[in-house]
Design an enzyme around this catalytic site. Structure first.
Site, mmCIF file in Angstrom:
data_model
loop_
_atom_site.group_PDB
_atom_site.id
_atom_site.type_symbol
_atom_site.label_atom_id
_atom_site.label_comp_id
_atom_site.label_asym_id
_atom_site.label_seq_id
_atom_site.Cartn_x
_atom_site.Cartn_y
_atom_site.Cartn_z
ATOM 1 N N ASP A 67 16.448 113.838 31.207
ATOM 2 C CA ASP A 67 15.823 112.873 32.112
ATOM 3 C C ASP A 67 15.519 111.565 31.407
ATOM 4 O O ASP A 67 15.596 111.474 30.183
ATOM 5 C CB ASP A 67 14.534 113.453 32.730
ATOM 6 C CG ASP A 67 13.709 114.269 31.741
ATOM 7 O OD1 ASP A 67 13.864 114.077 30.521
ATOM 8 O OD2 ASP A 67 12.913 115.101 32.195
ATOM 9 N N ASN A 135 2.656 121.656 36.111
ATOM 10 C CA ASN A 135 2.866 121.904 37.548
ATOM 11 C C ASN A 135 4.145 122.692 37.826
ATOM 12 O O ASN A 135 4.580 122.799 38.969
ATOM 13 C CB ASN A 135 2.891 120.572 38.327
ATOM 14 C CG ASN A 135 4.042 119.671 37.900
ATOM 15 O OD1 ASN A 135 4.849 120.034 37.045
ATOM 16 N ND2 ASN A 135 4.122 118.495 38.498
ATOM 17 N N HIS A 137 7.206 121.938 36.656
ATOM 18 C CA HIS A 137 8.475 121.188 36.687
ATOM 19 C C HIS A 137 9.362 121.533 35.482
ATOM 20 O O HIS A 137 8.865 121.931 34.430
ATOM 21 C CB HIS A 137 8.257 119.682 36.822
ATOM 22 C CG HIS A 137 7.749 118.958 35.608
ATOM 23 N ND1 HIS A 137 6.948 117.842 35.693
ATOM 24 C CD2 HIS A 137 7.931 119.158 34.282
ATOM 25 C CE1 HIS A 137 6.674 117.402 34.473
ATOM 26 N NE2 HIS A 137 7.254 118.183 33.602
ATOM 27 N N GLU A 142 10.192 118.058 40.178
ATOM 28 C CA GLU A 142 8.798 118.302 40.528
ATOM 29 C C GLU A 142 8.694 119.334 41.654
ATOM 30 O O GLU A 142 9.699 119.621 42.329
ATOM 31 C CB GLU A 142 8.158 116.984 40.999
ATOM 32 C CG GLU A 142 8.202 115.853 39.972
ATOM 33 C CD GLU A 142 7.162 115.983 38.863
ATOM 34 O OE1 GLU A 142 6.772 117.122 38.501
ATOM 35 O OE2 GLU A 142 6.736 114.946 38.330
#
Ligand code: F6R
Length: 240
Positions: A67, A135, A137, A142
């Site tokens: 990313d 979270n 991811h 996400e």
């Protein structure tokens, strides 16, 4: 999923190197997807150590990543090409022409997403290295990410912006958008090694391993892959 629980971060990093080298040593031109973030730094130091002290060669390794933030200038030190050069590529004998990092070029963003997805889908990586967000991811996929997602532009979740703000001087500086490879691209790798360390990852680790496969925890999609090795320290494993 193969699960390895270690006593601490250092042992996690060493085990990661062992798993990685067992796969990579048998491949002439290994294709590796590198994650950024704090978690794999100790593991990358082990790779560097193997080159510097044992003469392991990374001359034929082909490097990719997961990313990149959108909106930071090419030489900004928060860019992931900077991170990977600094922590690993500048410290081993990888050839510059064998490094292909997302957006480390002048391509228009949409073209870059398509180019990268095509590479990952046509030439499956031998190893995809992953961390996991608090979270759930993976990459910047996400919660809410669909399983058929490919490399694309995403809006970062508030939890991610807050978590990553520790690396910026203020939270307002954290970009709101990024390019991430998709779940389809990640699952196309032949092997996946996921690392996690610390209590703040324990809930996400629990959902990834024991939870339903769900877009609420994108890491849970890894349950569908046959060759995933999860290497985590005791704190990250504390809810299992
Ligand atoms: C980084 C990435 C992210 C991180 C995750 C954990 O390329 O894709 O998914 O792996 O945010 O980050 P750390 O290791 O800093 O806790």
């Amino acid at each position: 999923m193969k699960l390895i629980i270690t006593k601490d971060y250092e042992e996690m990093s060493k085990k990661a190197y062992n798993e990685f080298s067992q796969i990579v040593n048998h491949i002439k031109e290994p294709k590796i997807g590198f994650a950024t973030g704090s978690t794999p730094i100790g593991f990358y130091n082990e790779i560097v150590k193997s080159y510097q002290t044992k003469g392991v060669s990374y001359e034929n390794l082909k490097a990719y990543n997961l990313d990149e933030y959108i909106g930071l200038s090419r030489n900004n030190e928060h860019r992931y090409n900077y991170f990977l050069n600094h922590h690993i590529f500048n410290r081993i004998n990888i050839k510059k022409e064998n490094i292909d990092i997302i957006l480390d070029n002048d391509n228009p963003i949409i073209e870059e997403c398509e180019r990268y997805s095509n590479i990952l889908l046509k030439n499956p990586l031998d190893v995809q290295i992953l961390g996991i967000g608090a979270n759930g991811h993976v990459g910047f996929n996400e919660p809410g990410t669909k399983p058929n997602s490919k490399t694309r532009v995403v809006e970062l979740n508030e939890v991610t912006i807050k978590d990553n703000s520790r690396l910026f001087s203020k939270i307002e500086e954290v970009p709101k958008h990024a390019i991430t490879v998709g779940i389809t691209d990640i699952l196309n790798a032949k092997n996946i090694i996921l690392l996690a360390s610390g209590k703040n990852k324990s809930e996400a680790v629990k959902n990834m391993i024991n939870g339903d496969i769900s877009e609420l925890c994108p890491a849970s999609y890894l349950q569908k892959h046959d060759n995933v090795t999860v290497i985590i320290d005791q704190e990250a494993a504390s809810l299992l």
